[in-house]
Design a protein around this motif. Structure first.
Motif, PDB file in Angstrom:
ATOM      1  N   LEU A   1      13.430   6.197  -9.384  1.00 46.61           N
ATOM      2  CA  LEU A   1      13.319   6.146  -7.929  1.00 46.61           C
ATOM      3  C   LEU A   1      11.914   5.731  -7.513  1.00 46.61           C
ATOM      4  O   LEU A   1      11.736   4.925  -6.604  1.00 46.61           O
ATOM      5  N   ALA A   2      10.912   6.267  -8.212  1.00 52.80           N
ATOM      6  CA  ALA A   2       9.525   6.022  -7.822  1.00 52.80           C
ATOM      7  C   ALA A   2       9.076   4.592  -8.068  1.00 52.80           C
ATOM      8  O   ALA A   2       8.049   4.168  -7.517  1.00 52.80           O
ATOM      9  N   GLU A   3       9.822   3.830  -8.865  1.00 48.32           N
ATOM     10  CA  GLU A   3       9.360   2.494  -9.258  1.00 48.32           C
ATOM     11  C   GLU A   3      10.290   1.357  -8.855  1.00 48.32           C
ATOM     12  O   GLU A   3       9.912   0.186  -8.949  1.00 48.32           O
ATOM     13  N   ILE A   4      11.506   1.670  -8.424  1.00 50.81           N
ATOM     14  CA  ILE A   4      12.489   0.618  -8.218  1.00 50.81           C
ATOM     15  C   ILE A   4      12.098  -0.346  -7.101  1.00 50.81           C
ATOM     16  O   ILE A   4      12.345  -1.556  -7.197  1.00 50.81           O
ATOM     17  N   GLU A   5      11.458   0.132  -6.053  1.00 51.89           N
ATOM     18  CA  GLU A   5      11.060  -0.779  -4.971  1.00 51.89           C
ATOM     19  C   GLU A   5      10.036  -1.797  -5.468  1.00 51.89           C
ATOM     20  O   GLU A   5      10.087  -2.971  -5.104  1.00 51.89           O
TER      21      GLU A   5
ATOM     22  N   GLU B   1      10.589  -5.196  -2.858  1.00 50.90           N
ATOM     23  CA  GLU B   1      10.946  -4.941  -1.468  1.00 50.90           C
ATOM     24  C   GLU B   1      11.071  -3.437  -1.257  1.00 50.90           C
ATOM     25  O   GLU B   1      11.231  -2.675  -2.208  1.00 50.90           O
ATOM     26  N   SER B   2      10.982  -3.031  -0.004  1.00 51.09           N
ATOM     27  CA  SER B   2      11.037  -1.606   0.313  1.00 51.09           C
ATOM     28  C   SER B   2      12.266  -1.293   1.146  1.00 51.09           C
ATOM     29  O   SER B   2      12.842  -2.172   1.797  1.00 51.09           O
ATOM     30  N   TYR B   3      12.664  -0.021   1.110  1.00 49.13           N
ATOM     31  CA  TYR B   3      13.845   0.454   1.829  1.00 49.13           C
ATOM     32  C   TYR B   3      13.454   1.684   2.642  1.00 49.13           C
ATOM     33  O   TYR B   3      12.749   2.569   2.141  1.00 49.13           O
ATOM     34  N   THR B   4      13.938   1.748   3.862  1.00 47.68           N
ATOM     35  CA  THR B   4      13.629   2.908   4.701  1.00 47.68           C
ATOM     36  C   THR B   4      14.507   4.110   4.354  1.00 47.68           C
ATOM     37  O   THR B   4      14.163   5.243   4.693  1.00 47.68           O
ATOM     38  N   ASN B   5      15.624   3.861   3.685  1.00 46.58           N
ATOM     39  CA  ASN B   5      16.579   4.939   3.390  1.00 46.58           C
ATOM     40  C   ASN B   5      17.039   4.875   1.931  1.00 46.58           C
ATOM     41  O   ASN B   5      18.225   4.957   1.638  1.00 46.58           O
ATOM     42  N   LEU B   6      16.092   4.701   0.998  1.00 46.53           N
ATOM     43  CA  LEU B   6      16.438   4.502  -0.411  1.00 46.53           C
ATOM     44  C   LEU B   6      17.198   5.697  -0.981  1.00 46.53           C
ATOM     45  O   LEU B   6      18.188   5.519  -1.703  1.00 46.53           O
ATOM     46  N   ASN B   7      16.764   6.896  -0.682  1.00 45.44           N
ATOM     47  CA  ASN B   7      17.470   8.082  -1.192  1.00 45.44           C
ATOM     48  C   ASN B   7      18.923   8.106  -0.752  1.00 45.44           C
ATOM     49  O   ASN B   7      19.820   8.434  -1.535  1.00 45.44           O
ATOM     50  N   GLU B   8      19.146   7.752   0.499  1.00 47.55           N
ATOM     51  CA  GLU B   8      20.509   7.732   1.030  1.00 47.55           C
ATOM     52  C   GLU B   8      21.362   6.692   0.311  1.00 47.55           C
ATOM     53  O   GLU B   8      22.532   6.959  -0.034  1.00 47.55           O
ATOM     54  N   ILE B   9      20.796   5.523   0.072  1.00 48.63           N
ATOM     55  CA  ILE B   9      21.515   4.470  -0.649  1.00 48.63           C
ATOM     56  C   ILE B   9      21.914   4.958  -2.039  1.00 48.63           C
ATOM     57  O   ILE B   9      23.066   4.816  -2.472  1.00 48.63           O
ATOM     58  N   LEU B  10      20.955   5.524  -2.755  1.00 46.99           N
ATOM     59  CA  LEU B  10      21.224   5.958  -4.126  1.00 46.99           C
ATOM     60  C   LEU B  10      22.231   7.097  -4.179  1.00 46.99           C
ATOM     61  O   LEU B  10      23.125   7.102  -5.037  1.00 46.99           O
ATOM     62  N   GLU B  11      22.118   8.053  -3.263  1.00 45.77           N
ATOM     63  CA  GLU B  11      23.054   9.172  -3.246  1.00 45.77           C
ATOM     64  C   GLU B  11      24.477   8.687  -2.995  1.00 45.77           C
ATOM     65  O   GLU B  11      25.436   9.165  -3.618  1.00 45.77           O
TER      66      GLU B  11
END
Length: 305
Positions: free
Chosen positions: A71-75, A80-90
């Motif tokens: 999670l800490a490195e995927i962006e 690119e960055s995501y405002t809701n990365l945790n939500e996407i992954l969950e």
């Protein structure tokens, strides 16, 4: 359902209450189940089907041929960055497209190389012990556990229904590794000499004693590496046991190692089979008590048990 504008070929089929989502890319093993059932924390938005953001994330890891990630490195990896990365992954975990290996670490649902994944979650640990014996064809018994050497303490875990056991070792014992595979399919595993030294050092991670005897008998190893590794381990008992067995098995390539081992016998007698009964004859030149006699050893070698 939202339109899926995706670079890879995609098929969608309705099966009972779920959608099946697959990709044809053999390099990235991309496929997964998109289930309409979902149970997540109330703080996370739960999408019934794939959203455009989820599809975009999947497209990007497909394009970059990413099989597993943190999670800490995927962006950074995706640039690119995501405002809701945790939500996407969950949501992707709930839909069965991703698997959460442990907190903050994920892999694609159908990527199943346990050696690679075990190395990944151990931050570069080395596959070793019984797992390495099997890799080098020194045992026919398939371990249900993947053993990983690490230089820090880590709790055992379960991945894809298999146990991953982490064995803490001092840094000087992290030697003799070879590297297999390329890119995200790469992992480190101990070479044949280091595998045997590891197993005699910690036989409880090597299957059973009979397996280890037969593995040593079968192994084609060099005196140079055996001397180097056993010196690093500073375990007199393992040197004596391996030296005695190398002489008994008449391993001609190990005669230099046998000569070295004879200088490391010390004064204290040890049991040949650690943890076995305290009985048997004493072999003075090796300071070993044969709690399993030589005839029994050779029968084990011949039978494989």
């Amino acid at each position: 359902m939202e339109q899926m504008n995706f670079a890879a070929k995609i098929s969608l089929k309705v099966f009972k209450t779920s959608y099946i989502y697959t990709s044809c890319n053999p390099k990235t093993h991309f496929s997964g189940l998109i289930d309409t059932q979902y149970v997540m924390a109330d703080s996370v938005y739960k999408s019934k089907n794939l959203t455009s953001e989820q599809l975009h994330f999947l497209k990007r890891i497909e394009e970059e041929e990413i099989l597993y990630f943190q999670l800490a490195e995927i962006e950074k990896e995706l640039h690119e960055s995501y405002t809701n990365l945790n939500e996407i992954l969950e949501n992707l975990v709930e839909k069965g497209i991703l698997i959460r290996l442990e907190k903050g670490k994920y892999c694609k649902a159908n990527f199943s190389d346990l050696n690679v994944l075990a190395s990944f979650i151990s931050n570069g640990g080395t596959i070793a012990y019984w797992s390495a014996l099997h890799f080098h064809n020194l045992t026919d018994r398939f371990p249900n556990t993947t053993f990983v050497k690490t230089n820090y303490r880590k709790r055992n875990t379960n991945i894809l229904g298999s146990t991953i056991q982490f064995v803490y070792t001092k840094r000087e014992k992290r030697i003799g590794a070879i590297h297999m595979g390329y890119g995200q399919n790469a992992y480190a595993i101990t070479n044949m000499e280091a595998t045997l030294v590891d197993c005699f050092d910690q036989p409880r991670y090597a299957g059973d004693w009979a397996d280890l005897l037969r593995a040593f008998y079968l192994a084609d190893v060099s005196s140079e590496k055996m001397i180097e590794y056993t010196k690093a381990y500073q375990n007199q008992s393992l040197i004596k046991r391996m030296g005695y067995l190398a002489e008994l098995f008449n391993k001609k390539k190990l005669m230099d190692f046998v000569d070295y081992a004879k200088t490391q016998t010390g004064k204290r007698y040890i049991l040949l089979e650690p943890g076995g009964l305290d009985k048997g004859i004493f072999v003075k030149r090796w300071k070993i008590r044969l709690n399993i006699d030589e005839n029994s050893i050779m029968q084990i070698i011949e039978s494989g048990y």
